[in-house]
Design an enzyme around this catalytic site. Sequence first.
Site, mmCIF file in Angstrom:
data_model
loop_
_atom_site.group_PDB
_atom_site.id
_atom_site.type_symbol
_atom_site.label_atom_id
_atom_site.label_comp_id
_atom_site.label_asym_id
_atom_site.label_seq_id
_atom_site.Cartn_x
_atom_site.Cartn_y
_atom_site.Cartn_z
ATOM 1 C CE LYS A 27 -15.464 4.338 28.634
ATOM 2 N NZ LYS A 27 -15.864 3.086 26.788
ATOM 3 N N GLY A 28 -9.536 5.213 32.013
ATOM 4 C CA GLY A 28 -8.454 4.577 31.930
ATOM 5 C C GLY A 28 -8.339 4.639 33.200
ATOM 6 C CG ASP A 68 -4.920 6.432 32.506
ATOM 7 O OD1 ASP A 68 -4.556 7.775 32.405
ATOM 8 O OD2 ASP A 68 -6.125 6.223 31.188
ATOM 9 C CG ASP A 92 1.672 10.264 26.765
ATOM 10 O OD1 ASP A 92 3.039 10.612 26.569
ATOM 11 O OD2 ASP A 92 1.397 10.512 25.454
ATOM 12 C CE LYS A 105 3.649 6.976 27.268
ATOM 13 N NZ LYS A 105 3.279 6.500 26.395
ATOM 14 C CG PHE A 131 0.546 2.715 23.502
ATOM 15 C CD1 PHE A 131 -0.086 4.329 23.178
ATOM 16 C CD2 PHE A 131 -0.722 1.679 23.406
ATOM 17 C CE1 PHE A 131 -1.606 4.976 24.155
ATOM 18 C CE2 PHE A 131 -1.742 2.338 23.790
ATOM 19 C CZ PHE A 131 -1.773 3.880 24.257
ATOM 20 C CG ASP A 134 -8.290 2.835 25.715
ATOM 21 O OD1 ASP A 134 -7.468 3.890 26.627
ATOM 22 O OD2 ASP A 134 -8.958 3.366 24.945
ATOM 23 N NE ARG A 159 -11.340 1.543 28.506
ATOM 24 C CZ ARG A 159 -10.907 3.069 28.254
ATOM 25 N NH1 ARG A 159 -9.537 3.176 28.917
ATOM 26 N NH2 ARG A 159 -10.564 3.447 27.510
#
Length: 177
Positions: A42-43, A99, A102, A130, A151, A158, A164
Amino acid sequence: MRITKVRPLFTHEMIAKRVAELSDEISAIYKDEPLIAVCVLKGAVIFFSDLVRGIHNNNMLLGFLRMSSYGKGMDPGEIKFEWTLGTDIRDKHVLIVEDVVDTGHSMHFLLNEVRKREPRSVRLAALVDKHERRDADVHVDFAGFQLSEGFIVGYGLDHAEHYRALPDICVVEAVED
Ligand code: IMP
Ligand code: MG
């Protein structure tokens, strides 16, 4: 009642400017060549909807896929995703829109899956690149922002499904339930 204190890191003005720049860059690369822009749910949903509206390409289709989340240390082979593109990507350009990259495990896995379907090209756009925990070798072709550590939430991102809808990308400073 949930009480939250967040500190904006990238404001909605900064995001709007940066996303418009990425859209222009992407438009210039693909022009009107067949392109499938894929939102990783969803990000990426808010980033995706802003990004694609700035891409000028008369042959662009939109696709969506959902990847399951996983904890640190889990075998990347266990990543699962639901592919709901509804179209064959063979010989078409694919732009994955994510999104955050990482550790890189999710995108490493997904990019391999996409390549198996023999697209003409595959590139990756990520709102935030990141670096702190990067483990898998993933090249981000279009990065909104670089972040060395921390973070972040908001603008689609989220923490346990919260935050969000915040317009800015923020650092969470305190949460009280
Ligand atoms: P990976 O470690 O690169 O596989 O990233 C896994 C997923 O973790 C990303 O797609 C994001 O959805 C999520 N993630 C990683 N860092 C953050 C963060 O700072 N905020 C919100 N989500 C994050
Ligand atoms: Mg994600």
